[in-house]
Design a protein around this motif. Structure first.
Motif, PDB file in Angstrom:
ATOM      1  N   ASP A   1       0.836  -1.201   0.000  1.00  0.00           N
ATOM      2  CA  ASP A   1       0.000   0.000   0.000  1.00  0.00           C
ATOM      3  C   ASP A   1       0.870   1.249   0.000  1.00  0.00           C
ATOM      4  N   GLN A   2       1.960   1.170   0.782  1.00  0.00           N
ATOM      5  CA  GLN A   2       2.862   2.325   0.823  1.00  0.00           C
ATOM      6  C   GLN A   2       3.514   2.543  -0.532  1.00  0.00           C
TER       7      GLN A   2
ATOM      8  N   HIS B   1       2.417   1.733  -3.483  1.00  0.00           N
ATOM      9  CA  HIS B   1       1.464   2.291  -4.443  1.00  0.00           C
ATOM     10  C   HIS B   1       1.213   3.761  -4.143  1.00  0.00           C
ATOM     11  N   GLY B   2       1.179   4.114  -2.849  1.00  0.00           N
ATOM     12  CA  GLY B   2       1.012   5.523  -2.490  1.00  0.00           C
ATOM     13  C   GLY B   2       2.180   6.358  -2.974  1.00  0.00           C
ATOM     14  N   VAL B   3       3.391   5.835  -2.782  1.00  0.00           N
ATOM     15  CA  VAL B   3       4.586   6.561  -3.224  1.00  0.00           C
ATOM     16  C   VAL B   3       4.599   6.661  -4.748  1.00  0.00           C
ATOM     17  N   ARG B   4       4.253   5.563  -5.408  1.00  0.00           N
ATOM     18  CA  ARG B   4       4.229   5.582  -6.870  1.00  0.00           C
ATOM     19  C   ARG B   4       3.230   6.610  -7.389  1.00  0.00           C
ATOM     20  N   ARG B   5       2.064   6.646  -6.747  1.00  0.00           N
ATOM     21  CA  ARG B   5       1.042   7.580  -7.201  1.00  0.00           C
ATOM     22  C   ARG B   5       1.525   9.021  -7.047  1.00  0.00           C
TER      23      ARG B   5
ATOM     24  N   ASP C   1      -2.651   0.399  -8.711  1.00  0.00           N
ATOM     25  CA  ASP C   1      -1.776   1.379  -9.341  1.00  0.00           C
ATOM     26  C   ASP C   1      -2.489   2.107 -10.468  1.00  0.00           C
TER      27      ASP C   1
ATOM     28  N   TYR D   1      -7.371   1.407  -0.175  1.00  0.00           N
ATOM     29  CA  TYR D   1      -6.103   0.895   0.330  1.00  0.00           C
ATOM     30  C   TYR D   1      -4.954   1.892   0.128  1.00  0.00           C
TER      31      TYR D   1
ATOM     32  N   SER E   1      -2.243   4.529   0.540  1.00  0.00           N
ATOM     33  CA  SER E   1      -1.520   4.890   1.761  1.00  0.00           C
ATOM     34  C   SER E   1      -0.480   5.958   1.471  1.00  0.00           C
TER      35      SER E   1
ATOM     36  N   PHE F   1       5.715   8.166   2.906  1.00  0.00           N
ATOM     37  CA  PHE F   1       6.480   9.407   2.884  1.00  0.00           C
ATOM     38  C   PHE F   1       5.885  10.445   3.822  1.00  0.00           C
TER      39      PHE F   1
END
Lengths: 111, 312
Positions: free
Chosen positions: A70-71, A73-77, B89, B97, B99, B103
């Motif tokens: 989840d992290q 995907h969040g960073v990628r987004r 993605d 989901y 998150s 960062f």
């Protein structure tokens, strides 16, 4: 779809589904307007099954993997959004950013 | 009626029994059969769809393969398996989901200036999309709290009573600045189904003090001294945030003279303290004093002109 349909499609029994939800692995929609489970939940449940059954990951491992995924995907987004903004900058600005990134990584290598 | 999902076409649930499927097919087929609907082209089209759907779902093997996603509604092999990443993605990335935890620390106050603004803007955007509720985590709640000057300098424990009657115990660290935001992990709105609660964000405002002023890490104050203390020198009591201390006034101390009390200022984040600076203010007695008048009249030093530089 509701939980019965979801169980049917994922070959899970309701008790297992309940423990997955309690573990925070699945977050079905709560609102009335929300159909409960959607395609992303289905794909996530298949991923969890793959992890547990095929890859032999234990429950703690599944929690860790899902959290990190989840992290990521969040960073990628966020990174993708960031890049789309950078790409929209004028040519000179983009070149300067690229040069600064190069300098920054070279400085790191020298440390 | 959608031809994409055979379950919808037949009007059955995904976990319907084979018997239910057959019954539903027969009911629809009777209604839609072309021979029973002469001249109705729409019924003919629907009948084809219903038949195709029943061809798939009426066969338990085919139905199982369709349910597993191996074949599509027309019975053709699916080219590829849709993995979790295909959803997680997806371009807008707004799902339960999502998150930001990977960062979250980038936007702490330690972040480089400017960069912090950019990231917090990205944060705001992603929060807006997911309804402020990324991956089911409870939302953050913002509070503001005004605290006494000395509590901010020395630190304190405060109890905030919320409108719903709940209480929030807040530890004010020594040296808490105006506008500083204290984050109380897990004290925001609860998450649902085992997901973590949001945080309480408490923005601090510091009330003014009657005589202390806060500048950087230092405390400043104007210290009134009497004429005789100024002329003759004296030991005087000076207030500091941690209590009274004794300071020695030199002989001939004057208005505007600034004396430093080392380490009596505000605790610094990295350890140590700033200083306190006392600026002297020589005060004559508040009521006219005949003795002082008589003394000053006979004082030869009365010719001193403190405005000399202004008159040049």
């Amino acid at each position: 779809m509701n939980s019965r349909e979801f169980c049917h499609l994922t070959h899970l029994d309701e008790a297992t589904l309940a423990t997955w939800i309690d573990a925070g692995w699945l977050l079905p929609g709560q609102a009335d307007a929300d159909p409960g489970f959607s395609d992303i939940d289905l794909a996530r449940a298949r991923l969890i099954s793959d992890l547990k059954d095929d890859l032999g990951v234990n429950d703690e491992g599944v929690s860790v993997i899902l959290d990190l995924l989840d992290q990521i995907h969040g960073v990628r987004r966020t990174f993708r959004e960031f890049l789309s903004v950078v790409r929209a900058q004028p040519e000179t600005t983009r070149r300067r950013i690229a040069a600064d990134i190069r300098d920054a990584s070279m400085g790191r290598d020298m440390e | 009626m959608s031809s994409n999902d055979p379950y919808t076409t037949l009007g059955v649930k995904r976990d319907a029994s084979q018997d239910d499927i057959r019954k539903s097919y027969r009911r629809l087929a009777k209604k839609l059969h072309p021979d029973l609907n002469p001249g109705n082209r729409e019924a003919e089209q629907k009948f084809k769809e219903v038949t195709a759907a029943y061809d798939l779902l009426g066969d338990t093997d085919k139905r199982a393969r369709f349910d597993r996603g191996e074949i599509d509604a027309s019975g053709a092999e699916r080219p590829q398996h849709r993995y979790y990443r295909d959803f997680a993605d997806a371009d807008d990335g707004s799902h339960r989901y999502a998150s930001d935890a990977g960062f979250a620390d980038f936007t702490d106050s330690t972040g480089a200036e400017g960069m912090e603004d950019i990231l917090s803007e990205l944060f705001r955007r992603s929060n807006r999309r997911s309804g402020g509720d990324g991956r089911g985590r409870g939302t953050d709640i913002r509070y503001s709290l005004a605290i006494e000057f000395l509590d901010a300098v020395n630190g304190a424990s405060k109890r905030l009573t919320l409108p719903d009657g709940a209480v929030l115990d807040i530890t004010i660290p020594p040296g808490t600045r105006e506008g500083q935001v204290l984050r109380l992990r897990g004290k925001g709105r609860p998450g649902h189904r085992g997901t973590p609660s949001g945080d309480a964000l408490v923005e601090i405002s510091v009330l003014p003090h009657p005589y202390f002023r806060w500048e950087g890490d230092d405390i400043h104050l104007d210290l009134p001294v009497s004429l005789s203390e100024a002329v003759l020198g004296a030991k005087v009591q000076v207030p500091t945030p941690t209590g009274q201390v004794t300071m020695t006034l030199p002989k001939g101390a004057n208005t505007g003279m600034r004396l430093r009390l080392k380490g009596k200022g505000v605790p610094r984040r990295g350890g140590g303290h700033g200083n306190e600076y006392a600026t002297l203010k020589v005060m004559l007695p508040s009521k006219p004093d005949p003795d002082l008048e008589a003394f000053v009249s006979s004082w030869p030093g009365g010719t001193y002109n403190p405005r000399q530089t202004m008159e040049r």
